[in-house]
Design an enzyme around this catalytic site. Structure first.
Site, PDB file in Angstrom:
ATOM      1  N   CYS A   1     -30.252  21.099 -82.112  1.00 19.23           N
ATOM      2  CA  CYS A   1     -28.979  21.099 -81.377  1.00 19.23           C
ATOM      3  C   CYS A   1     -29.235  21.604 -79.963  1.00 19.23           C
ATOM      4  CB  CYS A   1     -27.895  21.884 -82.118  1.00 19.23           C
ATOM      5  SG  CYS A   1     -28.190  23.655 -82.284  1.00 19.23           S
TER       6      CYS A   1
ATOM      7  N   ASN B   1     -29.371  26.209 -80.648  1.00 20.67           N
ATOM      8  CA  ASN B   1     -30.058  26.648 -81.887  1.00 20.67           C
ATOM      9  C   ASN B   1     -29.482  27.962 -82.422  1.00 20.67           C
ATOM     10  OD1 ASN B   1     -33.439  27.512 -83.000  1.00 20.67           O
ATOM     11  ND2 ASN B   1     -31.918  26.327 -84.060  1.00 20.67           N
TER      12      ASN B   1
ATOM     13  N   CYS C   1     -25.872  27.702 -83.623  1.00 24.28           N
ATOM     14  CA  CYS C   1     -24.712  27.310 -84.443  1.00 24.28           C
ATOM     15  C   CYS C   1     -25.025  26.127 -85.364  1.00 24.28           C
ATOM     16  CB  CYS C   1     -23.507  26.970 -83.563  1.00 24.28           C
ATOM     17  SG  CYS C   1     -22.893  28.387 -82.625  1.00 24.28           S
ATOM     18  N   ARG C   2     -25.114  24.932 -84.814  1.00 26.42           N
ATOM     19  CA  ARG C   2     -25.197  23.731 -85.664  1.00 26.42           C
ATOM     20  C   ARG C   2     -26.532  23.535 -86.354  1.00 26.42           C
ATOM     21  NH1 ARG C   2     -23.512  19.778 -81.059  1.00 26.42           N
ATOM     22  NH2 ARG C   2     -24.723  21.390 -79.977  1.00 26.42           N
ATOM     23  N   SER C   3     -27.631  23.542 -85.599  1.00 26.32           N
ATOM     24  CA  SER C   3     -28.918  23.245 -86.267  1.00 26.32           C
ATOM     25  C   SER C   3     -29.376  24.346 -87.232  1.00 26.32           C
ATOM     26  CB  SER C   3     -30.009  22.871 -85.261  1.00 26.32           C
ATOM     27  OG  SER C   3     -30.314  23.922 -84.376  1.00 26.32           O
TER      28      SER C   3
ATOM     29  N   ASP D   1     -19.370  21.087 -81.849  1.00 30.81           N
ATOM     30  CA  ASP D   1     -20.022  22.370 -81.591  1.00 30.81           C
ATOM     31  C   ASP D   1     -19.037  23.513 -81.793  1.00 30.81           C
ATOM     32  OD1 ASP D   1     -21.483  24.502 -80.767  1.00 30.81           O
ATOM     33  OD2 ASP D   1     -22.359  23.473 -79.038  1.00 30.81           O
TER      34      ASP D   1
HETATM   35  P1  4NP Z   1     -25.330  25.039 -80.796  1.00 33.19           P
HETATM   36  O1  4NP Z   1     -24.105  25.665 -79.966  1.00 33.19           O
HETATM   37  O2  4NP Z   1     -25.988  23.996 -79.924  1.00 33.19           O
HETATM   38  O3  4NP Z   1     -24.688  24.435 -82.002  1.00 33.19           O
HETATM   39  O4  4NP Z   1     -26.249  26.185 -81.132  1.00 33.19           O
HETATM   40  C1  4NP Z   1     -24.284  26.235 -78.698  1.00 33.19           C
HETATM   41  C2  4NP Z   1     -24.560  27.573 -78.603  1.00 33.19           C
HETATM   42  C3  4NP Z   1     -24.703  28.153 -77.341  1.00 33.19           C
HETATM   43  C4  4NP Z   1     -24.582  27.377 -76.207  1.00 33.19           C
HETATM   44  C5  4NP Z   1     -24.325  26.021 -76.316  1.00 33.19           C
HETATM   45  C6  4NP Z   1     -24.180  25.465 -77.567  1.00 33.19           C
HETATM   46  N1  4NP Z   1     -24.718  27.970 -74.924  1.00 33.19           N
HETATM   47  O5  4NP Z   1     -24.567  27.254 -73.926  1.00 33.19           O
HETATM   48  O6  4NP Z   1     -25.010  29.164 -74.843  1.00 33.19           O
END
Ligand code: 4NP
Length: 156
Positions: free
Chosen positions: A11, A14, A16-18, A129
């Site tokens: 994702c 790294n 939340c989703r992955s 997300d």
């Molecule tokens: P993820 O979500 O891609 O599912 O882990 C996010 C977590 C943090 C951020 C973006 C997406 N960020 O910009 O900090």
């Protein structure tokens, strides 16, 4: 012993989703007694959260469903295309960012949208997300059913 099947979930951050997809896929693999047949990991195309535990709400949603997330965030690297057989991305933006690092057609062929395997997918093949939407439990459920279907597909 045959080679393990190596699966990497990708994702953006790294956190939340992955990590959720990684944990739900591992839980399904373990439930079926197949842990010895797989190598499973996750990463982000961005490196801002490298070394961090998953988002507290991500871990809490998993825990409510009986799944523990212990992963520490790391960034996608070029070697991952050699090491892993399947790179499953969470959205179209991850897809584009991942392909930037792919060095060959063989590498590019390993990259696909995770939700292509979601039996309940309708109009979108993206995992929303929860870092922005707040829908941590919904994302957990989506990852859990998609992981089960992905495992069926990989064993076929
Ligand atoms: P993820 O979500 O891609 O599912 O882990 C996010 C977590 C943090 C951020 C973006 C997406 N960020 O910009 O900090």
């Amino acid at each position: 012993m045959s080679e393990p099947i190596r699966v990497l979930f990708v994702c953006l951050g790294n956190i939340c989703r992955s990590p959720t997809a990684e944990a739900t896929f591992r839980a399904e693999v373990e439930r079926r007694g197949l842990a010895h047949r797989f190598e499973i990991d996750s990463c982000g195309t961005g490196g801002w959260h490298a070394g961090e535990a998953a988002h507290p709400e991500t871990r809490a949603a998993a825990k409510r469903a009986g799944v523990e997330i212990t992963h520490r965030a790391r960034q996608l690297r070029a070697e991952d295309f050699d090491r892993f057989d399947h790179l499953l991305v969470m959205d179209h933006s991850n897809h584009e960012n991942t392909l930037v690092l792919a060095g060959s057609d063989a590498h590019r062929a390993k990259v696909a949208l995770f939700r292509q395997h979601d039996p309940e997918a309708q109009d979108s093949l993206e995992v929303p997300d929860p870092y922005y939407t707040g829908t941590f439990d919904e994302v957990f459920a989506m990852c859990a059913r998609t992981s089960a279907a992905l495992l069926d597909e990989l064993l076929r």
